[in-house]
Design a protein around this motif. Sequence first.
Motif, PDB file in Angstrom:
ATOM      1  N   LEU A 165       0.823  -1.207   0.000  1.00  0.00           N
ATOM      2  CA  LEU A 165       0.000   0.000   0.000  1.00  0.00           C
ATOM      3  C   LEU A 165       0.858   1.258   0.000  1.00  0.00           C
ATOM      4  O   LEU A 165       0.496   2.258  -0.634  1.00  0.00           O
ATOM      5  CB  LEU A 165      -0.948   0.005   1.196  1.00  0.00           C
ATOM      6  CG  LEU A 165      -2.138  -0.931   1.068  1.00  0.00           C
ATOM      7  CD1 LEU A 165      -2.928  -0.983   2.370  1.00  0.00           C
ATOM      8  CD2 LEU A 165      -3.019  -0.526  -0.096  1.00  0.00           C
ATOM      9  N   ALA A 166       1.989   1.222   0.675  1.00  0.00           N
ATOM     10  CA  ALA A 166       2.903   2.372   0.660  1.00  0.00           C
ATOM     11  C   ALA A 166       3.432   2.599  -0.757  1.00  0.00           C
ATOM     12  O   ALA A 166       3.517   3.738  -1.226  1.00  0.00           O
ATOM     13  CB  ALA A 166       4.047   2.153   1.643  1.00  0.00           C
ATOM     14  N   THR A 167       3.762   1.527  -1.439  1.00  0.00           N
ATOM     15  CA  THR A 167       4.233   1.640  -2.825  1.00  0.00           C
ATOM     16  C   THR A 167       3.124   2.173  -3.719  1.00  0.00           C
ATOM     17  O   THR A 167       3.345   3.066  -4.545  1.00  0.00           O
ATOM     18  CB  THR A 167       4.721   0.267  -3.336  1.00  0.00           C
ATOM     19  OG1 THR A 167       5.788  -0.174  -2.507  1.00  0.00           O
ATOM     20  CG2 THR A 167       5.187   0.348  -4.776  1.00  0.00           C
ATOM     21  N   PRO A 223      -6.454   2.767  -0.970  1.00  0.00           N
ATOM     22  CA  PRO A 223      -7.551   1.797  -0.778  1.00  0.00           C
ATOM     23  C   PRO A 223      -8.904   2.440  -1.057  1.00  0.00           C
ATOM     24  O   PRO A 223      -9.168   3.570  -0.659  1.00  0.00           O
ATOM     25  CB  PRO A 223      -7.428   1.400   0.692  1.00  0.00           C
ATOM     26  CG  PRO A 223      -6.011   1.666   1.056  1.00  0.00           C
ATOM     27  CD  PRO A 223      -5.611   2.864   0.231  1.00  0.00           C
ATOM     28  N   LEU A 224      -9.763   1.694  -1.730  1.00  0.00           N
ATOM     29  CA  LEU A 224     -11.092   2.203  -2.047  1.00  0.00           C
ATOM     30  C   LEU A 224     -11.990   2.223  -0.818  1.00  0.00           C
ATOM     31  O   LEU A 224     -12.791   3.129  -0.649  1.00  0.00           O
ATOM     32  CB  LEU A 224     -11.741   1.359  -3.149  1.00  0.00           C
ATOM     33  CG  LEU A 224     -11.024   1.394  -4.504  1.00  0.00           C
ATOM     34  CD1 LEU A 224     -11.695   0.459  -5.481  1.00  0.00           C
ATOM     35  CD2 LEU A 224     -10.991   2.811  -5.050  1.00  0.00           C
ATOM     36  N   ARG A 225     -11.893   1.210   0.041  1.00  0.00           N
ATOM     37  CA  ARG A 225     -12.761   1.126   1.231  1.00  0.00           C
ATOM     38  C   ARG A 225     -12.010   0.630   2.451  1.00  0.00           C
ATOM     39  O   ARG A 225     -12.563  -0.067   3.275  1.00  0.00           O
ATOM     40  CB  ARG A 225     -13.938   0.203   0.955  1.00  0.00           C
ATOM     41  CG  ARG A 225     -14.843   0.734  -0.103  1.00  0.00           C
ATOM     42  CD  ARG A 225     -16.091  -0.075  -0.190  1.00  0.00           C
ATOM     43  NE  ARG A 225     -16.935   0.473  -1.243  1.00  0.00           N
ATOM     44  CZ  ARG A 225     -18.166   0.139  -1.437  1.00  0.00           C
ATOM     45  NH1 ARG A 225     -18.726  -0.765  -0.670  1.00  0.00           N
ATOM     46  NH2 ARG A 225     -18.857   0.673  -2.410  1.00  0.00           N
ATOM     47  N   GLY A 226     -10.747   0.929   2.578  1.00  0.00           N
ATOM     48  CA  GLY A 226      -9.977   0.498   3.731  1.00  0.00           C
ATOM     49  C   GLY A 226      -9.447  -0.917   3.562  1.00  0.00           C
ATOM     50  O   GLY A 226      -9.533  -1.516   2.498  1.00  0.00           O
ATOM     51  N   VAL A 227      -8.889  -1.435   4.640  1.00  0.00           N
ATOM     52  CA  VAL A 227      -8.299  -2.777   4.661  1.00  0.00           C
ATOM     53  C   VAL A 227      -9.182  -3.676   5.508  1.00  0.00           C
ATOM     54  O   VAL A 227      -9.610  -3.290   6.594  1.00  0.00           O
ATOM     55  CB  VAL A 227      -6.867  -2.733   5.237  1.00  0.00           C
ATOM     56  CG1 VAL A 227      -6.278  -4.121   5.351  1.00  0.00           C
ATOM     57  CG2 VAL A 227      -5.972  -1.841   4.365  1.00  0.00           C
ATOM     58  N   VAL A 287      -7.618  -1.344  -4.684  1.00  0.00           N
ATOM     59  CA  VAL A 287      -7.193  -0.027  -5.154  1.00  0.00           C
ATOM     60  C   VAL A 287      -7.577   0.081  -6.627  1.00  0.00           C
ATOM     61  O   VAL A 287      -7.757  -0.923  -7.309  1.00  0.00           O
ATOM     62  CB  VAL A 287      -5.673   0.221  -4.965  1.00  0.00           C
ATOM     63  CG1 VAL A 287      -5.282   0.166  -3.503  1.00  0.00           C
ATOM     64  CG2 VAL A 287      -4.845  -0.765  -5.772  1.00  0.00           C
ATOM     65  N   ARG A 288      -7.693   1.309  -7.113  1.00  0.00           N
ATOM     66  CA  ARG A 288      -7.956   1.514  -8.535  1.00  0.00           C
ATOM     67  C   ARG A 288      -6.643   1.904  -9.174  1.00  0.00           C
ATOM     68  O   ARG A 288      -6.013   2.872  -8.784  1.00  0.00           O
ATOM     69  CB  ARG A 288      -8.996   2.602  -8.747  1.00  0.00           C
ATOM     70  CG  ARG A 288      -9.418   2.715 -10.216  1.00  0.00           C
ATOM     71  CD  ARG A 288     -10.557   3.691 -10.414  1.00  0.00           C
ATOM     72  NE  ARG A 288     -11.735   3.398  -9.639  1.00  0.00           N
ATOM     73  CZ  ARG A 288     -12.668   2.497  -9.948  1.00  0.00           C
ATOM     74  NH1 ARG A 288     -12.539   1.780 -11.036  1.00  0.00           N
ATOM     75  NH2 ARG A 288     -13.715   2.314  -9.177  1.00  0.00           N
ATOM     76  N   GLY A 289      -6.236   1.119 -10.147  1.00  0.00           N
ATOM     77  CA  GLY A 289      -5.001   1.381 -10.864  1.00  0.00           C
ATOM     78  C   GLY A 289      -5.128   2.598 -11.760  1.00  0.00           C
ATOM     79  O   GLY A 289      -6.221   3.121 -11.972  1.00  0.00           O
ATOM     80  N   ILE A 302      -9.519  -2.297 -11.319  1.00  0.00           N
ATOM     81  CA  ILE A 302      -9.575  -2.553  -9.876  1.00  0.00           C
ATOM     82  C   ILE A 302      -8.542  -3.640  -9.558  1.00  0.00           C
ATOM     83  O   ILE A 302      -8.539  -4.698 -10.179  1.00  0.00           O
ATOM     84  CB  ILE A 302     -10.974  -3.013  -9.456  1.00  0.00           C
ATOM     85  CG1 ILE A 302     -11.979  -1.980  -9.890  1.00  0.00           C
ATOM     86  CG2 ILE A 302     -10.999  -3.356  -7.975  1.00  0.00           C
ATOM     87  CD1 ILE A 302     -12.647  -1.177  -8.880  1.00  0.00           C
ATOM     88  N   VAL A 303      -7.699  -3.354  -8.577  1.00  0.00           N
ATOM     89  CA  VAL A 303      -6.635  -4.274  -8.187  1.00  0.00           C
ATOM     90  C   VAL A 303      -6.875  -4.698  -6.741  1.00  0.00           C
ATOM     91  O   VAL A 303      -6.980  -3.852  -5.853  1.00  0.00           O
ATOM     92  CB  VAL A 303      -5.245  -3.606  -8.308  1.00  0.00           C
ATOM     93  CG1 VAL A 303      -4.144  -4.545  -7.851  1.00  0.00           C
ATOM     94  CG2 VAL A 303      -5.004  -3.134  -9.737  1.00  0.00           C
ATOM     95  N   MET A 304      -6.989  -6.018  -6.515  1.00  0.00           N
ATOM     96  CA  MET A 304      -7.092  -6.532  -5.155  1.00  0.00           C
ATOM     97  C   MET A 304      -5.696  -6.938  -4.701  1.00  0.00           C
ATOM     98  O   MET A 304      -4.972  -7.611  -5.435  1.00  0.00           O
ATOM     99  CB  MET A 304      -8.006  -7.743  -5.072  1.00  0.00           C
ATOM    100  CG  MET A 304      -8.136  -8.257  -3.632  1.00  0.00           C
ATOM    101  SD  MET A 304      -9.220  -9.694  -3.443  1.00  0.00           S
ATOM    102  CE  MET A 304      -8.115 -10.986  -3.943  1.00  0.00           C
ATOM    103  N   LEU A 305      -5.328  -6.520  -3.509  1.00  0.00           N
ATOM    104  CA  LEU A 305      -4.078  -6.928  -2.884  1.00  0.00           C
ATOM    105  C   LEU A 305      -4.431  -7.748  -1.658  1.00  0.00           C
ATOM    106  O   LEU A 305      -5.236  -7.325  -0.827  1.00  0.00           O
ATOM    107  CB  LEU A 305      -3.261  -5.701  -2.476  1.00  0.00           C
ATOM    108  CG  LEU A 305      -2.911  -4.716  -3.591  1.00  0.00           C
ATOM    109  CD1 LEU A 305      -2.269  -3.462  -3.015  1.00  0.00           C
ATOM    110  CD2 LEU A 305      -2.000  -5.381  -4.617  1.00  0.00           C
ATOM    111  N   ALA A 306      -3.854  -8.948  -1.544  1.00  0.00           N
ATOM    112  CA  ALA A 306      -4.182  -9.835  -0.430  1.00  0.00           C
ATOM    113  C   ALA A 306      -2.920 -10.393   0.192  1.00  0.00           C
ATOM    114  O   ALA A 306      -2.016 -10.839  -0.519  1.00  0.00           O
ATOM    115  CB  ALA A 306      -5.073 -10.972  -0.899  1.00  0.00           C
TER     116      ALA A 306
END
Length: 58
Positions: A15-17, A25-29, A41-43, A48-52
């Motif tokens: 998220l820092a990167t 983040p679109l709606r937090g973590v 996040v929206r690229g 839309i990119v999901m990070l898990a």
Amino acid sequence: MHRVAFSVDDLDEALATAARHGCHPLRGVATYEDAYRLTYVRGPSGIIVMLAQDLRAT
């Protein structure tokens, strides 16, 4: 392509990167069943990119 998902080792670092490139983040973590931390996040091109982060891998 409308969305894509990535597994990351450290969600906070990812998220820092992303923030350095203007993506936040679109709606937090969220934490899913104490197994994953994830966010969306929206690229730059609108994808839309999901990070898990797998919490069980530590």
